[in-house]
Structure formats: structure tokens, C-alpha cells
Design an enzyme around this catalytic site. Structure first.
Site, PDB file in Angstrom:
ATOM      1  N   LYS A 251      18.453  74.626  77.285  1.00  0.00           N
ATOM      2  CA  LYS A 251      18.616  73.176  77.369  1.00  0.00           C
ATOM      3  C   LYS A 251      19.181  72.908  78.760  1.00  0.00           C
ATOM      4  O   LYS A 251      20.362  73.168  79.025  1.00  0.00           O
ATOM      5  CB  LYS A 251      19.552  72.636  76.280  1.00  0.00           C
ATOM      6  N   PHE A 343       8.565  71.673  79.773  1.00  0.00           N
ATOM      7  CA  PHE A 343       8.709  72.267  78.439  1.00  0.00           C
ATOM      8  C   PHE A 343       7.668  71.778  77.431  1.00  0.00           C
ATOM      9  O   PHE A 343       7.644  72.258  76.304  1.00  0.00           O
ATOM     10  CB  PHE A 343      10.125  72.103  77.887  1.00  0.00           C
ATOM     11  N   ARG A 419      13.403  60.922  66.878  1.00  0.00           N
ATOM     12  CA  ARG A 419      14.407  61.980  66.913  1.00  0.00           C
ATOM     13  C   ARG A 419      14.022  62.888  65.760  1.00  0.00           C
ATOM     14  O   ARG A 419      14.139  62.514  64.603  1.00  0.00           O
ATOM     15  CB  ARG A 419      15.786  61.369  66.698  1.00  0.00           C
TER      16      ARG A 419
HETATM   17  P1  ATP Z   1      22.185  65.138  75.450  1.00  0.00           P
HETATM   18  O1  ATP Z   1      22.905  63.836  75.632  1.00  0.00           O
HETATM   19  O2  ATP Z   1      22.826  66.071  74.501  1.00  0.00           O
HETATM   20  O3  ATP Z   1      21.704  65.722  76.724  1.00  0.00           O
HETATM   21  P2  ATP Z   1      20.066  63.609  74.896  1.00  0.00           P
HETATM   22  O4  ATP Z   1      20.692  62.534  74.094  1.00  0.00           O
HETATM   23  O5  ATP Z   1      19.855  63.402  76.342  1.00  0.00           O
HETATM   24  O6  ATP Z   1      20.898  64.885  74.667  1.00  0.00           O
HETATM   25  P3  ATP Z   1      18.276  64.707  73.041  1.00  0.00           P
HETATM   26  O7  ATP Z   1      16.891  64.420  72.678  1.00  0.00           O
HETATM   27  O8  ATP Z   1      19.277  64.501  71.998  1.00  0.00           O
HETATM   28  O9  ATP Z   1      18.635  63.874  74.316  1.00  0.00           O
HETATM   29  O10 ATP Z   1      18.359  66.198  73.564  1.00  0.00           O
HETATM   30  C1  ATP Z   1      17.239  66.678  74.205  1.00  0.00           C
HETATM   31  C2  ATP Z   1      17.316  66.450  75.698  1.00  0.00           C
HETATM   32  O11 ATP Z   1      17.544  67.671  76.327  1.00  0.00           O
HETATM   33  C3  ATP Z   1      15.981  65.990  76.188  1.00  0.00           C
HETATM   34  O12 ATP Z   1      15.963  64.579  76.225  1.00  0.00           O
HETATM   35  C4  ATP Z   1      15.847  66.602  77.559  1.00  0.00           C
HETATM   36  O13 ATP Z   1      16.257  65.664  78.524  1.00  0.00           O
HETATM   37  C5  ATP Z   1      16.827  67.734  77.547  1.00  0.00           C
HETATM   38  N1  ATP Z   1      16.226  69.086  77.642  1.00  0.00           N
HETATM   39  C6  ATP Z   1      16.657  70.055  78.465  1.00  0.00           C
HETATM   40  N2  ATP Z   1      15.960  71.180  78.329  1.00  0.00           N
HETATM   41  C7  ATP Z   1      15.009  70.939  77.380  1.00  0.00           C
HETATM   42  C8  ATP Z   1      13.984  71.729  76.782  1.00  0.00           C
HETATM   43  N3  ATP Z   1      13.769  73.007  77.123  1.00  0.00           N
HETATM   44  N4  ATP Z   1      13.217  71.152  75.818  1.00  0.00           N
HETATM   45  C9  ATP Z   1      13.418  69.855  75.435  1.00  0.00           C
HETATM   46  N5  ATP Z   1      14.390  69.069  75.967  1.00  0.00           N
HETATM   47  C10 ATP Z   1      15.189  69.592  76.926  1.00  0.00           C
END
Ligand code: ATP
Length: 566
Positions: A251, A343, A419
């Protein structure tokens, strides 16, 4: 249609807080509608959701327009605004009063309002302010008090009718389906919306029949809503929820980038909140040209920053300026270089891939992209059933200064805008939320005149409900890409009302906070209170839809309580 009909409905929506009732009101309205475009007005806009056009109207300009249309001096309007807090209500009072005193009443049509609103973003150059002023005061002059209230609220982006996109979807479904097909139709409408971000288009297609709606396809160059993840508690929980084997990926600690190339070869880059940032990233357009050989595609990725000298990866804050800054781009490209970690792939050479299983999509993507470190590469990935291997991979990700892991089900499709439980995120810090600042308090002593404590709110059906107060974790000189003073300056632009040391702030600035735990509490409107919240990041990459919802918070609270007690 008369604008008075629309504003009567706005008023009805504002007066009814039940979502069911709102859906009914909207559905009755849709039945009367001829063209779909008025739907944008229900969303407080004049353009589809994907459009980047903005009215660019400040409260000050609205006050000038109100003054021009009513003949009341600006200072008196400002005094009312300070007392009442909502410029819409001020407009209702000011214009309403004037209407009583004049016989002149030319009725306003929805078409006219839409036309004038649509001209606003197009104006540029010398005399822009004057022309904007005329367009607005022209509307206000023909408006009743109630109409003026909603015109002003639309212009300042604060309609306050509590209608989120889910309610508009439900109203469309209710209008065009009977009760046993509702669930299926709702899915079809939602999917069409996630692909197009355009309710007017959906409404138009729906009127021709559901089959027309089903035909809607992805279109590279046109932003679509991204798939989002849910939280996993740990690796075991991850395996349990997505199945074995699962795909684990780093991530990355950067920002999301949806990169499109259309049939004509035009590259467009969108952020997670669908802002078009193509001009800010000429470097990425170059990587695409050199490393992806395809006629058209849509790829999903995370851009991360690195130090141009040491080549070490840097946290998100260090490069967040790259999203916002519109000038000196070449200099920023050199100083704050980024690497794109791809990704997912959603579309390739004229064919949508979102219905394909993840396993297939990731393979297509990996075959397509010629990786090049510090430019563009595919996400680090491990497909395994073995918890120990996954554990080591998780440690590696953290050691490489990334946030944690994503855990993905191999057989799932890409679901735009949702989500989903088949893509999970695992991070060490669990108590984190994205909230919006809706108030502030000026400090004392050395901090007099500086906003130093902030009211944080979560989202609930188009409203924002308070959940806690935080002083910032930001220091005077900040490493978060923004100093304390700059945060103050930004917030001040959105102050709606001040009384004593307190200020009400328009929900605009989104922050990530960490907290110790959540309690139920009558103190705040949300019914919850955060204990020891601290602002750790500004989230310019997020929009108001990304603010944590009351439901998510309440679910998390219940889950946590269950864990503690059982
Ligand atoms: P956070 O605030 O925890 O970063 P978020 O609220 O931005 O999460 P989420 O969908 O909850 O968004 O978490 C996934 C996010 O992680 C994606 O929106 C993307 O920006 C990021 N990300 C980083 N690496 C990856 C990956 N390998 N695959 C998918 N998403 C990834």
C-alpha cells in the site's frame, strides 16, 4: 419549468429530513421534468459531476449582487450575514423585502438560471468580475425571496437540501421501476453512474428504457469513480475475507492517479476526487509514451515521491504540492519527482476490463507495462496462501516506508465507486479518520487572533455533524507541506460566522486525524466524541464524499466494542 417550482421543492427537501420522504419528493419532481439537465441543479451544480467547471463566485461577490439587485447597501447585508450566518437566508430576507415593495415581477425559468450559471465558468480576462456580477444580479432581480435563497446557495456551493447522490439514484429508480425490480434497477443505475458521473445522461437513457442504460460503457478520457477498500484487522482477517490464495500488494504512501489514454492518443490524468491534473504531470505523460504501448487504456495507480538526490521514497506530504500547483511545473517535476506504481487496468484497446477477474486484469497489466524504476512500474505483489510469507511481505512494505498492504481477492471484478470487501487495506495505525473542519476557535496570548483549535465533523447524508475538537499536530514551521499560518489563511477564507473566539467554517478543508478511541456522547451532533484527536495530515486529494460517514464511524464503534467485550 418555472424556477419557483424547483425552489418550492428545494424548500420541501430542506424541511424533510427523512431519506424516504426526500426520495418521494424527488421522484415526483422527476416525473414532471422534460430535459435531464435540471438534475444538475438538484446537486447544486450546472454541470455533470465529472466536470471541472466551477462558478468561481465568492461570498463577497454574492453580497455585491444582492446589493445591486435590492438597492440595499453592502454593509447592511454583511451585518445581516454576520447575524444569520447563512448567506442564502440573508438573500431571502433582502430580496423578499424588495419584492414586496415593487410591482415588477418577471418570473424566472429554470432554463434561464441554468444558462446564466453556465456562463460563469466561461468568463475570463478583463471585466470578468463585472460580467459575473451582471449575470447574478440579473437572476436576483427577477427572483422571489425563496428563489434568491437557493440561487445564492447554489453559487456558493452550499445548497443545504440534504440530497446526496444515493438519494438521486433512488429517486430515478423509484420513478422508473416497480417494487419487485427495484433492487436490480438500482444496481444498473448505480453502475451507469459510476461509469459516467452524469445523472442527466442516466435520466435521459432511463426514459428510453433500461436497455439503453445497460449499454453505457467506459470511455477513456472521461473520469470514473475509483474502487475503494475496506479495512482488514490483520492478515488472518484478510485471508478470511478475500479467500486463499490472495494477492498482497504494497500500500504505497502517495496519491491515487487514474491515467487515461483515449483513441486519439490524448492522455488525461485524474485524482481520486476526479480532478483533472494532466497539466501538473507532464512527466507521467512521458512515462506513458515510453513504457506503455497501447492505443487506448485506463490504468489505476498510486504515485509516490522520491528524493531526486538520494532516490529514497518520501511520504505523501512531501509531494502533495504537485497536485495543487499550477505554475512552475517543470521546476517541481525536477524537485519533487514521482514514480507511478500501477496496480490495476480497467480498459485496453477499445475493451472494458472491469468485468474481468482481478487475476486476469493484473496479468494483462503486467504484460503491458515495461517497468522502469523511479518512473513507472507495477505494484509489488505477492500471491500466496501462506500467512508467514504474507507476514514477511507486510514487514518489507513497512521497512520500505510504505503504509502497509492491500489484500485483494483474485476473482473479483473492478467495481467503480464502491468501497468493496474484496479489496482490503492493512495498516499498523488503526485509529485514523478523514474528517472535515467545520469550526475553529481563536487562541489566547501568543496565539491570539490565530485559529488554534478546530471542530471536526463527519458526513451524514449531505450534512456534516460534529464529532470532536482537535488542536493541530501541525507545528509553526511545517513539514506537512503547509505551515500553521497557511492553514489559518486557508480556513479563514471559509469562515461563515464569528462569535466571541469561535468561528463557524464552511466544510472545505479535509484532514486525516488520529485518535485514541471513540465514545458515545451527547456533546456533539453526531452522537459520538473522539478522545484525543490530533490532526496529522491535510487531505487535498480528498473530496467531501471521502469524509468518514457517520455510518462507518458507528460500525467501527460497534465492531470495536464487540472486540473489547467478547
Ligand atoms: P487511506 O486514507 O488509508 O490512504 P484511502 O481512504 O485513501 O485510504 P482506501 O480506498 O480506503 O483509500 O485505501 C486504498 C488507497 O490506497 C487507494 O485509494 C490508493 O490510493 C492507495 N493504494 C496504495 N497502494 C495501492 C495498491 N497497491 N492497490 C490499491 N490501492 C493502493
Amino acid at each position: 419549468m418555472r424556477y419557483s417550482e424547483l425552489s418550492d421543492m428545494y424548500q420541501e427537501l430542506e424541511d424533510n429530513s427523512s431519506r424516504l420522504r426526500k426520495t418521494e419528493i424527488l421522484s415526483n419532481f422527476l416525473k414532471k421534468l422534460n430535459g435531464g439537465e435540471s438534475i444538475y441543479l438538484l446537486q447544486g451544480k450546472a454541470f455533470p459531476d465529472y466536470s471541472e467547471k466551477e462558478f468561481g463566485i465568492s461570498e463577497r461577490l454574492c453580497i455585491k449582487a444582492l446589493s445591486k439587485a435590492s438597492g440595499i447597501v453592502g454593509d447592511r447585508i454583511i451585518d445581516d450575514w454576520k447575524k444569520i450566518g447563512d448567506l442564502g437566508e440573508v438573500a431571502e430576507k433582502v430580496i423578499g423585502k424588495k419584492k414586496q415593495n415593487t410591482l415588477f415581477s418577471k418570473s424566472l425559468s429554470v432554463r434561464k438560471v441554468l444558462d446564466n450559471l453556465r456562463k460563469l465558468p466561461e468568463l475570463e480576462g478583463k471585466g470578468t468580475i463585472g460580467r459575473k456580477l451582471s449575470l447574478i444580479s440579473e437572476l436576483l432581480t427577477s427572483a422571489s425571496g425563496k428563489e434568491a435563497k437557493y440561487i445564492i446557495r447554489t453559487l456558493i456551493g452550499d445548497l443545504r437540501i440534504g440530497v446526496a447522490s444515493g438519494t438521486i439514484r433512488d429517486a430515478i429508480v423509484q420513478t422508473y421501476s416497480n417494487s419487485d425490480e427495484k433492487k436490480e434497477v438500482s444496481g444498473i443505475v448505480q453502475e451507469a453512474y459510476d461509469k459516467t458521473n452524469d445523472f442527466a445522461l442516466i435520466f435521459e437513457k432511463m426514459r428510453k428504457g433500461i436497455d439503453e442504460l445497460k449499454k453505457i460503457q467506459l470511455n477513456p478520457g472521461h473520469p470514473i469513480k475509483l474502487m475503494l477498500a475496506l479495512k482488514a484487522d490483520n492478515l488472518e482477517d484478510g485471508f478470511k475475507r478475500v479467500g486463499r490464495p490472495a494477492a498482497f500488494e504494497y500500500k504505497y504512501d502517495g496519491f491515487r492517479m487514474l491515467i487515461n489514454k483515449d483513441k486519439k492518443g490524448k492522455v488525461k490524468i485524474f485524482t481520486r476526487r476526479l480532478d483533472n491534473v494532466t497539466n501538473q504531470f507532464p512527466d507521467v505523460a512521458g512515462y506513458i509514451r515510453d513504457h506503455i504501448k497501447a492505443d487506448s487504456f485506463i490504468i489505476d495507480s498510486e504515485a509516490i515521491g522520491y528524493d531526486p538526490k538520494s532516490l529514497k521514497y518520501r511520504p505523501f506530504e512531501a509531494i502533495s504540492q504537485r497536485i495543487k500547483r499550477k505554475h512552475n511545473i517543470e521546476k517541481l517535476v525536477k524537485e519533487l519527482p514521482i514514480e507511478v506504481n500501477v496496480f490495476d487496468i480497467l480498459y485496453l484497446n477499445g475493451k472494458s476490463l472491469i468485468g474481468e477477474p482481478f487475476e486476469k486484469r493484473t496479468k494483462i497489466m503486467r504484460d503491458l507495462i515495461k517497468p522502469y524504476k523511479h518512473k513507472i512500474r507495477c505494484s509489488h505483489q505477492l500471491i500466496t496462501s501462506d500467512e508467514k510469507k504474507a507476514e514477511k511481505f507486510y514487514k518489507d512494505a513497512l521497512k520500505d516506508n510504505q503504509e502497509g498492504l492491500m489484500i485483494k481477492n483474485l476473482h473479483s471484478r473492478y467495481v467503480p465507486g464502491a468501497r468493496v470487501g474484496h479489496m482490503l487495506k492493512l495498516k499498523p495505525a488503526e485509529n485514523e479518520l478523514d474528517l472535515v473542519i467545520t469550526g475553529g476557535e481563536y487562541g489566547k496570548g501568543k496565539r491570539a487572533g490565530i485559529l488554534s483549535s478546530f471542530t471536526l465533523s463527519c458526513r451524514d447524508e449531505g450534512k456534516f455533524l460534529e464529532i470532536g475538537k482537535a488542536s493541530t499536530g501541525l507545528k509553526e514551521k511545517e513539514e506537512l507541506g503547509l505551515s500553521f499560518k497557511e492553514l489559518n489563511d486557508r480556513l479563514r477564507r471559509f469562515i461563515v460566522k464569528e462569535s466571541g473566539r469561535g468561528a463557524v467554517i464552511k466544510p472545505k478543508i479535509i484532514v486525516t486525524i488520529i485518535y485514541q478511541n471513540i465514545q458515545r456522547s451527547p456533546t456533539y451532533k453526531s452522537g459520538f466524541a473522539l478522545r484525543f484527536p490530533r490532526i496529522v495530515r491535510l487531505r487535498d486529494d480528498k473530496g467531501l464524499n471521502d469524509v468518514a460517514s457517520l455510518k462507518e464511524i458507528s460500525d467501527d464503534y460497534v465492531r470495536h466494542e464487540l472486540k473489547v467485550h467478547y
